[in-house]
Design a protein around this motif. Structure first.
Motif, PDB file in Angstrom:
ATOM      1  N   ALA A   1       8.025  22.149  14.303  1.00  0.00           N
ATOM      2  CA  ALA A   1       8.053  22.955  13.079  1.00  0.00           C
ATOM      3  C   ALA A   1       6.706  22.890  12.358  1.00  0.00           C
ATOM      4  O   ALA A   1       6.223  23.905  11.830  1.00  0.00           O
ATOM      5  N   LYS A   2       6.089  21.721  12.370  1.00  0.00           N
ATOM      6  CA  LYS A   2       4.771  21.584  11.744  1.00  0.00           C
ATOM      7  C   LYS A   2       3.745  22.437  12.481  1.00  0.00           C
ATOM      8  O   LYS A   2       2.894  23.096  11.868  1.00  0.00           O
ATOM      9  N   GLU A   3       3.842  22.446  13.804  1.00  0.00           N
ATOM     10  CA  GLU A   3       2.933  23.259  14.623  1.00  0.00           C
ATOM     11  C   GLU A   3       3.095  24.750  14.320  1.00  0.00           C
ATOM     12  O   GLU A   3       2.109  25.497  14.236  1.00  0.00           O
ATOM     13  N   LEU A   4       4.344  25.190  14.139  1.00  0.00           N
ATOM     14  CA  LEU A   4       4.628  26.618  13.990  1.00  0.00           C
ATOM     15  C   LEU A   4       4.527  27.117  12.549  1.00  0.00           C
ATOM     16  O   LEU A   4       4.492  28.321  12.316  1.00  0.00           O
TER      17      LEU A   4
ATOM     18  N   ASP B   1       5.379  27.932   8.496  1.00  0.00           N
ATOM     19  CA  ASP B   1       6.461  28.355   7.612  1.00  0.00           C
ATOM     20  C   ASP B   1       7.522  29.212   8.297  1.00  0.00           C
ATOM     21  O   ASP B   1       8.597  29.425   7.735  1.00  0.00           O
ATOM     22  N   SER B   2       7.218  29.700   9.481  1.00  0.00           N
ATOM     23  CA  SER B   2       8.188  30.535  10.201  1.00  0.00           C
ATOM     24  C   SER B   2       9.161  29.719  11.038  1.00  0.00           C
ATOM     25  O   SER B   2       9.974  30.278  11.770  1.00  0.00           O
ATOM     26  N   ALA B   3       9.086  28.404  10.939  1.00  0.00           N
ATOM     27  CA  ALA B   3       9.988  27.532  11.693  1.00  0.00           C
ATOM     28  C   ALA B   3      10.678  26.557  10.753  1.00  0.00           C
ATOM     29  O   ALA B   3      10.096  26.092   9.780  1.00  0.00           O
ATOM     30  N   LEU B   4      11.933  26.277  11.062  1.00  0.00           N
ATOM     31  CA  LEU B   4      12.737  25.342  10.270  1.00  0.00           C
ATOM     32  C   LEU B   4      13.410  24.364  11.219  1.00  0.00           C
ATOM     33  O   LEU B   4      14.128  24.773  12.129  1.00  0.00           O
ATOM     34  N   ALA B   5      13.176  23.076  11.029  1.00  0.00           N
ATOM     35  CA  ALA B   5      13.775  22.044  11.868  1.00  0.00           C
ATOM     36  C   ALA B   5      15.133  21.628  11.305  1.00  0.00           C
ATOM     37  O   ALA B   5      15.255  21.345  10.111  1.00  0.00           O
ATOM     38  N   VAL B   6      16.141  21.594  12.172  1.00  0.00           N
ATOM     39  CA  VAL B   6      17.499  21.239  11.762  1.00  0.00           C
ATOM     40  C   VAL B   6      18.070  20.250  12.778  1.00  0.00           C
ATOM     41  O   VAL B   6      18.152  20.551  13.976  1.00  0.00           O
ATOM     42  N   THR B   7      18.443  19.069  12.308  1.00  0.00           N
ATOM     43  CA  THR B   7      19.045  18.087  13.208  1.00  0.00           C
ATOM     44  C   THR B   7      20.455  18.527  13.575  1.00  0.00           C
ATOM     45  O   THR B   7      21.269  18.838  12.701  1.00  0.00           O
ATOM     46  N   LEU B   8      20.739  18.558  14.876  1.00  0.00           N
ATOM     47  CA  LEU B   8      22.014  19.091  15.349  1.00  0.00           C
ATOM     48  C   LEU B   8      22.403  18.470  16.682  1.00  0.00           C
ATOM     49  O   LEU B   8      21.584  18.369  17.595  1.00  0.00           O
ATOM     50  N   ASP B   9      23.659  18.078  16.783  1.00  0.00           N
ATOM     51  CA  ASP B   9      24.249  17.624  18.046  1.00  0.00           C
ATOM     52  C   ASP B   9      25.367  18.595  18.388  1.00  0.00           C
ATOM     53  O   ASP B   9      26.395  18.636  17.711  1.00  0.00           O
ATOM     54  N   VAL B  10      25.166  19.408  19.434  1.00  0.00           N
ATOM     55  CA  VAL B  10      26.154  20.447  19.735  1.00  0.00           C
ATOM     56  C   VAL B  10      27.494  19.878  20.193  1.00  0.00           C
ATOM     57  O   VAL B  10      28.500  20.593  20.192  1.00  0.00           O
ATOM     58  N   THR B  11      27.520  18.598  20.578  1.00  0.00           N
ATOM     59  CA  THR B  11      28.792  18.006  20.997  1.00  0.00           C
ATOM     60  C   THR B  11      29.638  17.555  19.810  1.00  0.00           C
ATOM     61  O   THR B  11      30.755  17.078  20.000  1.00  0.00           O
ATOM     62  N   SER B  12      29.106  17.718  18.596  1.00  0.00           N
ATOM     63  CA  SER B  12      29.825  17.320  17.386  1.00  0.00           C
ATOM     64  C   SER B  12      30.080  18.536  16.504  1.00  0.00           C
ATOM     65  O   SER B  12      29.145  19.151  15.990  1.00  0.00           O
ATOM     66  N   ARG B  13      31.341  18.879  16.336  1.00  0.00           N
ATOM     67  CA  ARG B  13      31.691  20.009  15.470  1.00  0.00           C
ATOM     68  C   ARG B  13      31.240  19.756  14.042  1.00  0.00           C
ATOM     69  O   ARG B  13      30.756  20.677  13.367  1.00  0.00           O
TER      70      ARG B  13
END
Length: 248
Positions: free
Chosen positions: A41-44, A46-58
């Motif tokens: 996100a830092k590299e990209l 303001d057009s990028a947003l980092a979001v912590t996510l584990d798809v195995t957890s609803r």
């Protein structure tokens, strides 16, 4: 457009993020490895947003979507990229935990993520879901067992999405790559055995993560009346195996 990419910390996901942002779009970078998506996100910018996510957890999916700031909530493209292969042992030898992990990520995670984002797309009358399948979902091979089965699930789920979404303005595509190098895929599959992973690509010119990212971008930027149901890519060094015959 706003593109939500799961598994964005490396490989296809990171390449897709760079491709969409480079072409003037916004990318939500979702993954478990917070440090990696923060760096991306830092590299990209303001057009990028980092979001912590584990798809195995609803709960993780619900929290990530609920926490999106204003200006990032109307997701135009969902890329269900998070997925993995584990092991190439035959079915009677592979650890059951590896099967469970693949099913939880490649199937359950993908459908949970899709179900969470889809209602907003339907309400707005537009959107695209790109599911990362694999040629392994179309053609069996020794050691493919549950990995191939999960990708066959992705293919059929995508087609069934299309059946439900007719007339809504929402599109769905199964993007199914063949042999692809330059990612962590084989290192993960062989549980960190770098030598075994390298051998997969020995003497080949495989597809690259950028090839897959460019394909996803092409699909996402087609006119709104076109739906790519399924697209399969292989490098020219890859073909189809003969039938296995056990001779006595």
């Amino acid at each position: 457009m706003i593109v939500f990419i799961t598994g964005a910390s490396a490989g296809f996901g990171a390449a897709m993020a760079r491709t969409f942002v480079r072409n003037g779009h916004k990318a939500i970078l979702a993954a478990r490895r917070t440090d990696r998506i923060a760096d991306l996100a830092k590299e990209l910018g303001d057009s990028a947003l980092a979001v912590t996510l584990d798809v195995t957890s609803r709960a993780s999916i619900d929290a990530a979507l609920a926490g999106l700031p204003e200006g990032w909530r109307d997701i135009d493209v969902l890329v269900n990229n998070a997925g993995l292969a584990l092991n190439t042992l035959p079915a009677h030898e592979v650890p059951l935990d590896d099967w469970d992990t693949m099913i939880a990520t490649n199937c359950q995670g993908l459908v949970t993520m899709t179900r969470a984002v889809l209602p907003g797309m339907v309400a707005r009358g537009s959107g695209l879901v790109i599911n990362l399948g694999s040629v392994a979902g179309h053609y069996p091979y020794p050691g493919g067992n549950v990995y191939g089965a999960t990708k066959a699930f992705v293919e059929q789920f995508t087609l069934n999405l299309r059946a439900d979404l007719v007339g809504t303005g929402v599109r769905a595509t199964n993007l199914a790559p063949g042999l692809c190098g330059g990612t962590e895929f084989s290192n993960v599959r062989f549980h960190g055995d770098d030598a075994a992973a390298a051998k997969v690509y020995e003497g080949t010119v495989p597809l690259t993560a950028e090839d897959i990212a460019n394909t996803a971008y092409w699909i996402a930027t087609l006119p709104a009346h076109i739906n790519v149901n399924s697209i399969e890519l292989m490098p020219t060094c890859q073909g189809f195996s003969p039938f296995t015959i056990k001779r006595s």
